[in-house]
Design a protein around this motif. Structure first.
Motif, short mmCIF file in Angstrom:
data_model
loop_
_atom_site.label_atom_id
_atom_site.label_comp_id
_atom_site.label_asym_id
_atom_site.label_seq_id
_atom_site.Cartn_x
_atom_site.Cartn_y
_atom_site.Cartn_z
N ALA A 121 -8.61 -14.74 3.29
CA ALA A 121 -8.29 -13.77 2.24
C ALA A 121 -7.23 -14.27 1.74
CB ALA A 121 -7.99 -12.63 2.93
N THR A 122 -7.09 -14.10 0.29
CA THR A 122 -6.02 -14.35 -0.61
C THR A 122 -4.77 -13.60 -0.69
OG1 THR A 122 -7.30 -13.86 -2.70
CG2 THR A 122 -7.43 -16.04 -1.91
N GLU A 123 -5.25 -11.86 -0.56
CA GLU A 123 -4.23 -11.01 -0.39
C GLU A 123 -3.43 -10.69 0.97
OE1 GLU A 123 -2.48 -7.47 0.12
OE2 GLU A 123 -4.17 -7.86 1.32
N GLY A 124 -2.26 -10.77 0.90
CA GLY A 124 -1.31 -11.02 1.90
C GLY A 124 -1.54 -9.98 3.28
N CYS A 125 -1.75 -8.69 2.83
CA CYS A 125 -2.12 -7.79 3.88
C CYS A 125 -3.47 -8.09 4.97
CB CYS A 125 -2.01 -6.28 3.63
SG CYS A 125 -0.60 -5.85 2.81
N GLU A 126 -4.50 -8.39 4.08
CA GLU A 126 -5.71 -8.93 4.54
C GLU A 126 -5.88 -10.21 5.25
OE1 GLU A 126 -10.54 -9.05 3.92
OE2 GLU A 126 -9.29 -8.68 2.06
N ALA A 127 -4.84 -11.13 4.55
CA ALA A 127 -4.62 -12.33 5.53
C ALA A 127 -4.06 -12.27 6.74
CB ALA A 127 -3.95 -13.36 4.33
N ALA A 128 -2.88 -11.52 6.67
CA ALA A 128 -2.24 -11.17 8.09
C ALA A 128 -3.20 -10.52 8.93
CB ALA A 128 -1.06 -10.07 7.70
N TRP A 129 -4.12 -9.63 8.47
CA TRP A 129 -4.89 -8.93 9.48
C TRP A 129 -5.99 -9.93 9.91
CZ3 TRP A 129 -10.26 -8.18 8.93
CH2 TRP A 129 -10.91 -7.16 9.73
#
Length: 146
Positions: A121-129
């Motif tokens: 993922a390139t979006e932070g929340c999804e990358a963290a998830w």
């Protein structure tokens, strides 16, 4: 004059002992979890994350809920493991080497090698998830997000 030299020598020895003692104060996983436990409240408030979602992650429950995902990003950002929308892989490894007992380091290295490839993922929340779910799946004992 000789007394000043002795005082400096004693002071230098005390400083060196203090530095050596500081270096040996690496944490085990329980101590590490306690050290970041205080991030739960501000990060959950910031993202309005319900207690059920927070507690569920420790049982392997990772629903793709924006509140939980952004909570994870908040924790990773506060611990400097994430900056913006990017996981700081090198910092993560370097920090682990300094802070955590050496016996955990091979497992942490394996975790990073495994999860680095699964975080797309390139979006932070999804990358963290993605990172969090991979961490739990790879080695649940190393999952420390409060």
């Amino acid at each position: 004059m000789k007394g000043v030299g002795v005082c400096l020598l004693v002071s230098l020895m005390l400083v060196l002992l203090a530095i050596k003692d500081t270096e040996s104060k690496k944490m085990n996983l329980d101590e590490l979890k306690k050290s970041i436990k205080n991030l739960r409240k501000p990060c959950s408030k910031k993202n309005d994350t319900p207690k059920e979602l927070l507690d569920g992650q420790h049982n392997g429950e990772f629903p793709k809920d924006e509140r939980l995902m952004c909570y994870m990003k908040c924790v990773l950002t506060q611990t400097k493991a994430m900056k913006g929308d990017e996981i700081m892989w090198d910092f993560f490894v370097k920090n682990a080497r300094v802070m955590i007992l050496d016996e955990y380091f091979p497992r942490i290295t394996h975790l990073v090698e495994t999860c680095k490839n699964s975080v797309t993922a390139t979006e932070g929340c999804e990358a963290a998830w993605q990172f969090s779910t991979c961490t739990y799946a790879t080695d649940s004992e190393l999952y420390i997000i409060p």
